[in-house]
Structure formats: C-alpha cells, structure tokens
Design an enzyme around this catalytic site. Structure first.
Site, PDB file in Angstrom:
ATOM      1  N   HIS A   1       0.827  -1.228   0.000  1.00 33.21           N
ATOM      2  CA  HIS A   1       0.000   0.000   0.000  1.00 33.21           C
ATOM      3  C   HIS A   1       0.838   1.245   0.000  1.00 33.21           C
ATOM      4  O   HIS A   1       0.503   2.221  -0.654  1.00 33.21           O
ATOM      5  CB  HIS A   1      -0.911   0.106   1.224  1.00 33.21           C
ATOM      6  CG  HIS A   1      -1.376  -1.191   1.724  1.00 33.21           C
ATOM      7  ND1 HIS A   1      -1.431  -1.519   3.037  1.00 33.21           N
ATOM      8  CD2 HIS A   1      -1.797  -2.260   1.035  1.00 33.21           C
ATOM      9  CE1 HIS A   1      -1.864  -2.731   3.174  1.00 33.21           C
ATOM     10  NE2 HIS A   1      -2.086  -3.209   1.978  1.00 33.21           N
TER      11      HIS A   1
ATOM     12  N   CYS B   1      -5.758  -3.136 -15.971  1.00 32.41           N
ATOM     13  CA  CYS B   1      -5.434  -2.077 -15.004  1.00 32.41           C
ATOM     14  C   CYS B   1      -4.280  -2.432 -14.077  1.00 32.41           C
ATOM     15  O   CYS B   1      -4.067  -1.763 -13.086  1.00 32.41           O
ATOM     16  CB  CYS B   1      -6.674  -1.708 -14.193  1.00 32.41           C
ATOM     17  SG  CYS B   1      -7.322  -3.064 -13.200  1.00 32.41           S
TER      18      CYS B   1
HETATM   19  C1  PEP Z   1      -4.160  -6.097  -9.941  1.00 31.94           C
HETATM   20  O1  PEP Z   1      -4.138  -7.097  -9.219  1.00 31.94           O
HETATM   21  O2  PEP Z   1      -3.596  -6.032 -11.046  1.00 31.94           O
HETATM   22  C2  PEP Z   1      -4.872  -4.898  -9.515  1.00 31.94           C
HETATM   23  C3  PEP Z   1      -5.040  -3.886 -10.310  1.00 31.94           C
HETATM   24  O3  PEP Z   1      -5.291  -4.863  -8.219  1.00 31.94           O
HETATM   25  P1  PEP Z   1      -4.331  -4.547  -6.968  1.00 31.94           P
HETATM   26  O4  PEP Z   1      -2.987  -4.185  -7.505  1.00 31.94           O
HETATM   27  O5  PEP Z   1      -4.966  -3.447  -6.223  1.00 31.94           O
HETATM   28  O6  PEP Z   1      -4.348  -5.851  -6.260  1.00 31.94           O
END
Ligand code: PEP
Ligand code: MG
Length: 736
Positions: A350, A663
């Site tokens: 985070h 994403c």
């Molecule tokens: C991912 O897992 O690619 C994603 C976008 O979610 P996070 O990075 O928040 O787990």
C-alpha cells in the site's frame, strides 16, 4: 594526515587526564578511518611521532581486535595474546598490561580507547566499566566534532564511493535529490553519567513498562497494519521487551553509574557486538529488531515523537525507513517530501501505491540503509533504477541533476500531448485511464489528460482510517471523487482487502498464504454488511449520475452473481425509500484469477465490462508471489504464455461484444502497453505518470502492423518476446 588545531589539542588533554585517572602510563585513542584502518590520533605515554603514523587494520593487533569485536579486551600480559602486533614506532615495548574498549555510537565502532601499564596489572571489572563510560562520552565528542576535525574525516569518506552506492528495487519512478530524514529518529545519548542512580532505575523501569504497553497495543490491533508493521516483527518485539535478562542487564548498567538512556545504549552496543558475529541471517535480522526496540525505548525515555513526520523537515526530504504504512507516509508534508527509501517494501504494497499517487520516487529493499545514513546526509534516490547514493560526489550530483532536467523536459513534452487523443497511426483510439484511490490522485486525472479513472481502489480510504469509515463518510468521499472527476468516468472497485491489505479494525486470522486466502470478494460475500454499506454509499453518492462498479478477485461466476444480487437488492431499497438511482449503471468484473478465463462464455453475458488485474493474475498464473523479490521478477510478462492467454480473453470479449481493459502495473510501461494494443486492448488503466509516455508510444504505433508481426510468435516456445518487441519498436522509432 598531520593535524593541529583546537580540536586536536583537546584530544591531547583528554588522553592525559584519562591516563592520570586510570593510573596508567599510557592512554591512546585510535579512530576508524573510511578505509577501515585504525589511526592513532592521540597518545599519552607512547612516542609522539607515532601519532597519525600508526595504522592497524580491523582485526589486526589488540586495538584492531577490540574494534572488530566491538568488545572490551583486558590483558595482564598483552604480548602473550595471539593477536598482539608490535609497532616499533610507538615505543610500546615496556608496557605489559593492556585494557582497550571500543568507541561506540549508535552501535557503530568509531575507534578504540586503550590504556597500558608497565606492570602486569589485572584490570578490575569496575575499571573496565569506567573506561567504557569514558569511551561513550568520547564517542559523542568525536561525532560532534569537538575532538577531531570532522571535515578531514568526512572528506575522506566522501571519496569512498563504494560505501555510498546502494542497490534496491525501483518501486515508484522519478529522481529525488535531497537530504535524509530518518522516519524513526535515531536517538543519540548525550547525558551519560547519572546524578541519581535510584531515579534512573525508576526511569528505566517506567520506560520499559510503557514500551511493553505500546507493543501490546500495536499487537491488539489498534495500529497494526496502519504502521506497516508485520505481526511477526511485533511478536518478536514483545518477546524481547519481556525478556528478564534484558531488563537485568539494563539495571546493571544503571547501577554502574549510567543514566537510563546511556544504559540502553550500552546494553544495545553489547548485544550488537554479540549478534554482529552471527552469520545466520535470521539472527542478524533479530539484531535489527533489537535495534528498533532499543530505539523505541530511548524514545519513551527522551519523550520525543516516534516518527519524523511532525519534525521540522528539510525542504527536500528523502524519508528513510525500515518499513511504513500508507497512513504514515501521508503524515509527511507533501510539499517537502521528495522521495522514500525503505529496507523492506514491495511494488504492490500500500505504501508503494501511495508513493506513486503522490508522484514521489520510491526504492525498496535497500539492505541496511537505516543504519548507514545519518539525518541530513545528502541522498540521491533513483526510482527508475533502484539506486541510492549516500553523500554523493559532485560528479554524481551533476549527472543526476542533468538526468532530472532531462526528465523535466520530457514531462514538459508529455504535457503538450495532454489534449491530443491517444490514436495509433492506423487510427485506433486507445482510452488511457488512470489508477487512483486517494483524493490526492484526482488532480492527476485532468493534469495528465486521462480519459477517466479505470481503477479506483476504494480500500485505500479504509486502509488509512483508524476505524471503519461510516456510511456518511464513505458517501461523502465517493461524492467528492465524482465531483472532482467532472463527468469523466470513474470505475470504483469494491473493497479489495485481505492478502497484504489488512484492515486493523476487521478481525482476521493469520493465514499461511494470504494472497490465496480470505480476501476481496470472498470477505465481501462472507461479511455482506461491509459490501452492502459500500454499495449504499456508492449508489447514494452517484444519485442521478453515471456509476461504474467492479468486483475484485472473482474466481467463479457464482461469486459475481452473488455480489450482483446484493447490488440489485440495494437498488430496490433505493426505490423503496424514494431515493434516486444513478442515471446509469455499469457493473463489471476484474479478471485476476486464471480460472475465470475459462468461464468467460458464462460470465460475459452478465457483465458490462471486464478489467484484467495483471498484478494478481500473473502471480497466480506463474505461481510466483508478487511481493517476493526472489521470484517476483523470475517470469517475464511478455512471455508467449501470458500473451496467448490475453489473446484468448480478448477474443472471447470480442465475441460477446464486452469491453475489456487492463489495469495492472504492466499497462503503464510503454513496451508492455504497445504489446497489449497489438493484442486488441483499446482501454488501459495506468499510473498517472505513465499517461504521457504511453500516449507518446501509441501516437507512433501501427497497431495492425504489430499484430501481423506478432502473428504466430505467440505459439513459439520462447521464454519471452521482449527482445523481439524492443527491436521492433526501435527500428520504427516508437518511443519506449
Ligand atoms: C491487480 O491485481 O492487477 C490490480 C489492479 O489490483 P491490486 O494491484 O490493487 O491488487
Ligand atoms: Mg489485484
């Protein structure tokens, strides 16, 4: 290095006084030089010509042995010791007995203080302790420049490039030139001799009590997660803080005449000396824990804040820490924050997401950096390569200043592209969205000229809060996000907690494999109140406006159906209470678990869109933990295996006419983004800083040509197509 001046005169006086107080014929001070040699700096009793002309390596002779072991050495027959090394220039032949103690500061050896006698004297324990106390005072005086000319000492150090250059993992790009701020300030003890030992005993016992209570409070969950501290570390703290041997040693040190804080330093120095000799990495890691714990105890004694966020910061602060949570980073004044360097940390933690949101360079996994740097040291942090320079030479500062100017020029060029749509040379429009999660991200949406927010990580609001955000707080937050997006689409991802994202206020058992554990939609379906309230807040915030929602970590169709049914119940409830629904609603699923790729024909008719979360997807695809540097980079994302997997997903989405986006972090890198466009992606969601570089790449790309070039290469057994794709871009002048 011949020296003279007031500092050196003081050194002469000091050795004379010590010799007379200890009833010794000789008293000498050796200081450790940047080349790791001990240089005789002052003496009473040895030949004056030997000063600045006698050198010993670490481990060489008795003085070198004291420095290397960081422990005292008392000998009544010095010449009989196997390490004894005769230095004729000192004229030390007549002296038989030897007592040497290290000059230690913050656990580091600065030099050695030694006394010698002509007789075969057996030094008493109290004499050794007294000399150690004098050595503590001397170490402070050396470090403050009272006793030696620090300019000369440091000039030599700056020339020693090898010790200044450290490698870690690049986590958030950019270049920072600034000055070190130790997140957990290292306390230096200045009051060493106690005036009232009983009072010092009470102080140390009170402070240990407060320390234990604070560790218990952290473990009970009040701040766990918020501070980025792992439960195992805190449990080790608790074990050490309750160790009766530790408290006994602290008491003994106070009883020998030290202040409470000097006692902590003495005991820690001794522990350090013992543990430093361990080669077992586990034990050395415990040393780190003990250092932290001793530092916290000093914090309780001296009563200063535990982190530097509230202190007066330099205007170009590069924060150095072992680890920290996202909330702690947000406590710093963002106007002054230039960079972050951690000993731990991973790209998807985070705090890393927050560092990227703040647009500051961040480097993780820099071994031992909190020990190496002093507050105020000049530092360069290169978030592109993962390099950290401490006390950089002028050449390096010049080179980096140029690199920073070059980056600024490139950023200016990217800004010029702000209002140019991302369209390939063959006319394919690619929507470039940004990833966000905090209010500080919102201005980037417009500054970068992005099309919208393709991933809004709603859990960040929960992670930075000390208690579960209430419905009204959630609603106000989402409403503000929509206001600031000014009509650009925002895709809210429902709570994605669990795994490494621990909510301190949500009861959660320790798991063997948290990435594969109780997280994201699994928690949401098992604790439906959480998701229901989030839906309610989102629906109310988007009343009369457009709302896009997606669910994280869906592994099978039934999970999507269950979440969607809950949403429908909330929509019906809205109607019942007479509140307006969103003007339009789109609901999608993330594709982060490989199993879902083989349920697309069932899933796609139910969803409005799909978004691939490649960070999680690929860790499951390759069975390689995204936070573990040993395996994190082991597999390449541009492997035919990954690309043909994506090709399969894109083709199913096309067949069902469902929009697909990606994403994960990979879409923010121009080479990867180029490949994704060739595979048919027309929507990407990327960090704001990547919008310019990715758009510049798209403007020079012929998507159909690259698709044809890829042809059957996805079916080849190559480990990766990266070199091939890089050459393709170079030959066609596509900027990467
Ligand atoms: C991912 O897992 O690619 C994603 C976008 O979610 P996070 O990075 O928040 O787990
Ligand atoms: Mg994910």
């Amino acid at each position: 290095m011949a020296q003279s001046g007031p500092a050196e005169d003081r050194l002469e006086t000091v050795v004379r006084l010590i010799a007379s107080n200890m009833v010794a014929e000789v008293c000498s001070i050796y200081l450790l030089q940047p080349d790791n040699r001990l240089e005789l700096y002052a003496t009473q009793g040895l030949r004056a010509e030997a000063v600045h002309n006698t050198f010993l390596s670490l481990g060489e002779g008795l003085v070198g042995t004291v420095a290397k072991s960081a422990r005292p050495l008392a000998l009544s027959h010095a010449q009989r010791h196997p390490a004894f090394a005769y230095r004729p220039e000192t004229g030390e032949d007549p002296f038989l007995s030897f007592l040497g103690v290290p000059l230690l500061r913050g656990g580091r050896v600065l030099g050695v203080l030694a006394v010698q006698n002509v007789t075969t004297r057996t030094y008493k324990l109290e004499e050794m302790e007294a000399l150690e106390t004098v050595a503590m005072v001397l170490a402070e005086m050396v470090a403050s420049g009272e006793l030696v000319n620090l300019v000369e000492l440091h000039r030599a150090e700056v020339a020693d490039d090898r010790r200044m250059h450290h490698y870690g993992t690049a986590i958030s790009e950019g270049i920072a030139l600034g000055h070190a701020v130790l997140h957990q300030p290292r306390f230096h003890v200045t009051r060493i001799i106690a005036e009232d030992s009983d009072e010092e005993l009470t102080r140390i016992e009170d402070a240990v009590g407060r320390l234990r209570a604070s560790v218990d409070a952290m473990l009970s969950g009040d701040t766990l997660g918020r501070a980025g501290e792992h439960r195992e570390i805190l449990e080790t703290y608790r074990m050490f803080a309750n160790d009766s041997g530790w408290l006994a040693r602290l008491r003994e040190a106070v009883e020998s005449g030290l202040t409470a804080e000097a006692a902590v330093e003495r005991v820690q120095n001794e522990t350090r000396a013992r543990l430093m000799r361990q080669t077992d990495p586990y034990m050395r890691e415990r040393l780190h824990d003990l250092d932290d714990l001793a530092n916290r105890l000093l914090g309780h004694l001296v009563g200063v804040p535990m982190t530097a966020a509230g202190d007066k910061l330099p205007t170009d602060a590069i924060v150095i820490a072992r680890n920290m949570g996202p909330a702690e980073l947000l406590d710093y004044d963002s106007q002054k924050l230039r960079g972050l360097v951690l000993e731990e940390g991973s790209a998807t933690a985070h705090v890393s997401i927050v560092a990227r949101a703040l647009g500051i360079p961040m480097i993780g996994r820099v071994a031992g950096i909190t020990d190496i740097l002093e507050p105020g040291d000049a530092v360069i942090a290169d978030g592109d390569t993962g390099e950290v320079y401490a006390l950089p030479s002028q050449d390096i500062v010049d080179a980096y200043s140029e690199k920073a100017r070059f980056r600024a020029r490139r950023q200016a060029q990217f800004r010029k592209l702000r209002d140019t749509p991302a369209v390939t040379k063959d006319g394919e429009r690619v929507a470039l969205n940004i990833n966000a999660g905090l209010m500080v991200d919102l201005p980037h949406l417009h500054e970068a000229g992005a099309d919208g927010i393709g991933l809004f990580r709603t859990e960040l609001q929960f992670l930075v809060a000390s208690a579960m955000p209430r419905l009204s707080e959630q609603r106000a937050f989402y409403s503000q996000v929509l206001d600031q997006a000014k009509g650009k689409p925002v895709t809210f991802r429902t709570l994605d907690v669990g795994g490494d994202k621990v909510l301190p206020y949500l009861a959660h058992d320790k798991e063997e494999n948290p990435a594969l554990g109780w997280r994201a939609i699994r928690i949401a379906l098992d604790r439906p109140a959480l998701l229901r309230y989030q839906f309610r807040a989102l629906l109310q915030a988007a009343s009369g406006r457009h709302l896009r929602l997606m669910f994280p970590m869906v592994a099978e169709v039934s999970e999507f159906e269950a979440a969607r049914a809950m949403l429908d119940r909330e929509l019906t409830r809205l109607d019942k209470v007479g509140q307006a629904r969103p003007a339009s609603l789109e609901v999608g699923s993330m594709l982060e678990v490989p199993s879902l790729a083989w349920q697309l024909d069932a899933l796609l008719p139910m969803v409005d869109f799909i978004s691939i979360g490649s960070n999680d997807l690929l860790q499951f695809f390759f069975a390689s933990d995204r936070g573990n540097t040993r395996v994190g980079d082991r597999y390449d994302l541009l492997s035919p295996a990954v690309l043909s997997f994506f090709r399969h997903v894109v083709s199913r989405c096309r067949a069902h006419d469902v929009p697909i986006s990606l994403c994960g972090e990979m879409a923010g890198r121009p080479l990867e983004a180029m490949t994704l466009v060739a595979l048919g992606f027309r929507k990407l969601s990327i960090p704001p800083a990547a919008v310019g570089p990715v758009k510049a790449m798209i403007l020079e790309l012929d998507a159909a040509d690259l698709s044809a070039f890829l042809g059957d290469k996805l079916d080849r057994p190559d480990r990766t197509l990266r070199p091939l794709l890089t050459d393709y871009a170079r030959e066609r002048g596509i900027p990467l």
